[in-house]
Design an enzyme around this catalytic site. Structure first.
Site, PDB file in Angstrom:
ATOM      1  N   ARG A  69      99.080 -17.946 -20.790  1.00  0.00           N
ATOM      2  CA  ARG A  69     100.258 -18.485 -20.082  1.00  0.00           C
ATOM      3  C   ARG A  69     101.547 -17.854 -20.573  1.00  0.00           C
ATOM      4  O   ARG A  69     102.589 -17.972 -19.924  1.00  0.00           O
ATOM      5  CB  ARG A  69     100.350 -20.007 -20.295  1.00  0.00           C
ATOM      6  CG  ARG A  69      99.283 -20.783 -19.585  1.00  0.00           C
ATOM      7  CD  ARG A  69      99.345 -22.242 -19.940  1.00  0.00           C
ATOM      8  NE  ARG A  69      99.098 -22.454 -21.379  1.00  0.00           N
ATOM      9  CZ  ARG A  69      99.026 -23.645 -21.963  1.00  0.00           C
ATOM     10  NH1 ARG A  69      99.204 -24.735 -21.248  1.00  0.00           N
ATOM     11  NH2 ARG A  69      98.778 -23.748 -23.249  1.00  0.00           N
ATOM     12  N   TYR A 148      86.047 -22.762  -3.607  1.00  0.00           N
ATOM     13  CA  TYR A 148      87.165 -23.518  -3.029  1.00  0.00           C
ATOM     14  C   TYR A 148      88.449 -22.690  -2.921  1.00  0.00           C
ATOM     15  O   TYR A 148      89.466 -23.207  -2.479  1.00  0.00           O
ATOM     16  CB  TYR A 148      87.363 -24.864  -3.719  1.00  0.00           C
ATOM     17  CG  TYR A 148      87.549 -24.917  -5.218  1.00  0.00           C
ATOM     18  CD1 TYR A 148      88.588 -24.256  -5.844  1.00  0.00           C
ATOM     19  CD2 TYR A 148      86.708 -25.714  -5.998  1.00  0.00           C
ATOM     20  CE1 TYR A 148      88.784 -24.364  -7.211  1.00  0.00           C
ATOM     21  CE2 TYR A 148      86.890 -25.831  -7.367  1.00  0.00           C
ATOM     22  CZ  TYR A 148      87.932 -25.135  -7.975  1.00  0.00           C
ATOM     23  OH  TYR A 148      88.133 -25.239  -9.322  1.00  0.00           O
TER      24      TYR A 148
HETATM   25  P1  NAP Z   1      85.077 -22.988 -20.337  1.00  0.00           P
HETATM   26  O1  NAP Z   1      83.912 -22.798 -21.263  1.00  0.00           O
HETATM   27  O2  NAP Z   1      85.955 -24.181 -20.572  1.00  0.00           O
HETATM   28  O3  NAP Z   1      85.940 -21.653 -20.394  1.00  0.00           O
HETATM   29  C1  NAP Z   1      87.311 -21.593 -20.273  1.00  0.00           C
HETATM   30  C2  NAP Z   1      87.813 -20.594 -21.311  1.00  0.00           C
HETATM   31  O4  NAP Z   1      89.187 -20.295 -21.021  1.00  0.00           O
HETATM   32  C3  NAP Z   1      87.751 -21.131 -22.746  1.00  0.00           C
HETATM   33  O5  NAP Z   1      87.143 -20.173 -23.580  1.00  0.00           O
HETATM   34  C4  NAP Z   1      89.214 -21.315 -23.125  1.00  0.00           C
HETATM   35  O6  NAP Z   1      89.424 -21.044 -24.510  1.00  0.00           O
HETATM   36  C5  NAP Z   1      89.909 -20.287 -22.246  1.00  0.00           C
HETATM   37  N1  NAP Z   1      91.295 -20.637 -21.973  1.00  0.00           N
HETATM   38  C6  NAP Z   1      91.757 -21.801 -21.460  1.00  0.00           C
HETATM   39  N2  NAP Z   1      93.104 -21.792 -21.410  1.00  0.00           N
HETATM   40  C7  NAP Z   1      93.496 -20.588 -21.926  1.00  0.00           C
HETATM   41  C8  NAP Z   1      94.757 -20.001 -22.166  1.00  0.00           C
HETATM   42  N3  NAP Z   1      95.906 -20.626 -21.867  1.00  0.00           N
HETATM   43  N4  NAP Z   1      94.780 -18.754 -22.709  1.00  0.00           N
HETATM   44  C9  NAP Z   1      93.633 -18.100 -23.012  1.00  0.00           C
HETATM   45  N5  NAP Z   1      92.424 -18.617 -22.818  1.00  0.00           N
HETATM   46  C10 NAP Z   1      92.345 -19.858 -22.275  1.00  0.00           C
HETATM   47  O7  NAP Z   1      84.612 -23.095 -18.814  1.00  0.00           O
HETATM   48  P2  NAP Z   1      83.592 -22.203 -17.919  1.00  0.00           P
HETATM   49  O8  NAP Z   1      82.786 -23.156 -17.127  1.00  0.00           O
HETATM   50  O9  NAP Z   1      82.893 -21.194 -18.769  1.00  0.00           O
HETATM   51  O10 NAP Z   1      84.592 -21.470 -16.903  1.00  0.00           O
HETATM   52  C11 NAP Z   1      84.798 -20.068 -16.910  1.00  0.00           C
HETATM   53  C12 NAP Z   1      85.344 -19.614 -15.563  1.00  0.00           C
HETATM   54  O11 NAP Z   1      84.394 -19.843 -14.525  1.00  0.00           O
HETATM   55  C13 NAP Z   1      86.626 -20.322 -15.113  1.00  0.00           C
HETATM   56  O12 NAP Z   1      87.463 -19.365 -14.484  1.00  0.00           O
HETATM   57  C14 NAP Z   1      86.127 -21.319 -14.108  1.00  0.00           C
HETATM   58  O13 NAP Z   1      87.129 -21.690 -13.167  1.00  0.00           O
HETATM   59  C15 NAP Z   1      85.022 -20.507 -13.443  1.00  0.00           C
HETATM   60  N6  NAP Z   1      84.024 -21.309 -12.721  1.00  0.00           N
HETATM   61  C16 NAP Z   1      83.094 -22.025 -13.421  1.00  0.00           C
HETATM   62  C17 NAP Z   1      82.125 -22.727 -12.728  1.00  0.00           C
HETATM   63  C18 NAP Z   1      81.039 -23.475 -13.464  1.00  0.00           C
HETATM   64  O14 NAP Z   1      80.164 -24.036 -12.797  1.00  0.00           O
HETATM   65  N7  NAP Z   1      81.023 -23.490 -14.791  1.00  0.00           N
HETATM   66  C19 NAP Z   1      82.115 -22.744 -11.336  1.00  0.00           C
HETATM   67  C20 NAP Z   1      83.108 -22.032 -10.638  1.00  0.00           C
HETATM   68  C21 NAP Z   1      84.051 -21.304 -11.358  1.00  0.00           C
HETATM   69  P3  NAP Z   1      90.588 -21.797 -25.361  1.00  0.00           P
HETATM   70  O15 NAP Z   1      90.530 -23.242 -24.971  1.00  0.00           O
HETATM   71  O16 NAP Z   1      90.224 -21.533 -26.778  1.00  0.00           O
HETATM   72  O17 NAP Z   1      91.866 -21.139 -24.978  1.00  0.00           O
END
Ligand code: NAP
Length: 280
Positions: A69, A148
């Site tokens: 950010r 979405y």
């Molecule tokens: P996740 O494990 O919560 O991954 C999110 C990652 O983003 C975390 O490692 C977090 O690390 C990092 N992050 C968050 N805010 C940040 C910031 N301000 N600066 C830098 N890093 C940041 O969730 P996930 O399910 O693996 O999701 C990964 C991606 O897949 C996302 O884009 C999500 O929208 C997409 N997605 C997931 C699904 C699903 O079913 N899982 C479905 C559709 C899309 P820190 O908190 O340490 O910063």
């Protein structure tokens, strides 16, 4: 095509690569010969993931603590990374999301999600893109979206707005930068259970089952399936794919979209009754 040298000589940054899908994709890139850089806000999470990778993949993983950010932090990360090794690819994966009735969201909450997903993605893409264009370096950007981005979605409206914006960025820059060697694509995953997303978005076990199985294949996605698609889209085998977003959701959103798909609930007897009566 998934030979162990598929991504050799590519250094790939995965934002949010310390956990969840970012970590799974990073592991796959390492298995296929890439050097990996991950970033996120939590130093210990990144350190642990990098240590796990480095013991398995001969020190090919590095990390930066960076809040995407903050444009200043992003610039500093990219400068530091270029001094170490220029990137060849970027995966915009970092995200935040809040499930809530939209009228209860504060403006700060809206800003938090847009800040990570929309602004953060733009900051990292611009910082890398400027370097690549200056150096005339071929490169690739892959953004992790959600279906979405097209359909919209209640209860996660800032996320839907931000993902739609990142899709527009992908399509726009694909045209602007494609002729100068930079491809941009997206992946829209269906349900791939992760601790981060499920803890934020799925409050009950019965709802977890619903989100994981309500698709034509009746199961959630496997992380390695996403890793393989991401690897293909970053590899030289997909050089002619630019400005595209590939959905990997077992047909889940089409199941919701087709007006008569509810007919799947009919029994054999009901289907028999539906058959037009034969004329003599
Ligand atoms: P996740 O494990 O919560 O991954 C999110 C990652 O983003 C975390 O490692 C977090 O690390 C990092 N992050 C968050 N805010 C940040 C910031 N301000 N600066 C830098 N890093 C940041 O969730 P996930 O399910 O693996 O999701 C990964 C991606 O897949 C996302 O884009 C999500 O929208 C997409 N997605 C997931 C699904 C699903 O079913 N899982 C479905 C559709 C899309 P820190 O908190 O340490 O910063």
């Amino acid at each position: 095509m998934f030979q162990p040298d598929l991504l050799k000589n590519k250094t790939i940054l995965v934002t949010g690569g310390g956990t969840g899908l970012g970590k799974a994709m990073g592991k796959r890139f390492l298995e296929l010969g890439a050097s990996l850089v991950i970033c996120g806000r939590r130093a210990q999470v990144l350190k642990d993931t990098a240590a796990e990778f480095n013991s398995a993949f001969k020190n090919r993983a590095a990390y930066h603590v960076c809040d995407v950010r903050d444009a200043g932090q992003v610039e500093a990360m990219i400068e530091a990374q270029w001094r170490r090794a220029p990137l060849n690819a970027l995966v915009n994966n970092a995200a935040g999301n809040i499930a809530a009735r939209s009228e209860t969201l504060s403006t700060r909450a809206v800003d938090a999600v847009l800040g990570i997903v929309l602004h953060g993605t733009a900051y990292v893409t611009w910082a890398c893109g400027k370097k690549w264009l200056n150096e005339k370096r071929k490169a690739s950007v892959l953004s992790i979206l959600a279906t979405y981005a097209w359909t919209g979605c209640g209860y996660v409206v800032p996320s839907a707005m931000a993902k739609a914006g990142v899709l527009a960025m992908t399509q726009s820059l694909a045209v602007e930068w494609g002729g100068r060697g930079i491809r941009l694509n997206g992946i829209a995953p269906g349900p791939f259970p992760t601790e981060g997303a499920w803890s934020r978005l799925v409050p009950r076990a019965d709802l977890a089952k619903e989100i994981e199985t309500n698709n034509p294949l009746g199961r959630p996605g496997r992380h390695e399936e996403l890793g393989n698609l991401a690897a293909f889209l970053l590899s030289d085998y997909s050089e002619y794919i630019n400005g595209e977003c590939v959905t990997i959701d077992a047909g889940r959103w089409l199941k919701g979209a087709g007006q008569l798909n509810f007919l799947a609930k009919l029994t054999d007897e009901e289907w028999a009754m539906m058959r037009p009566a034969k004329k003599n």
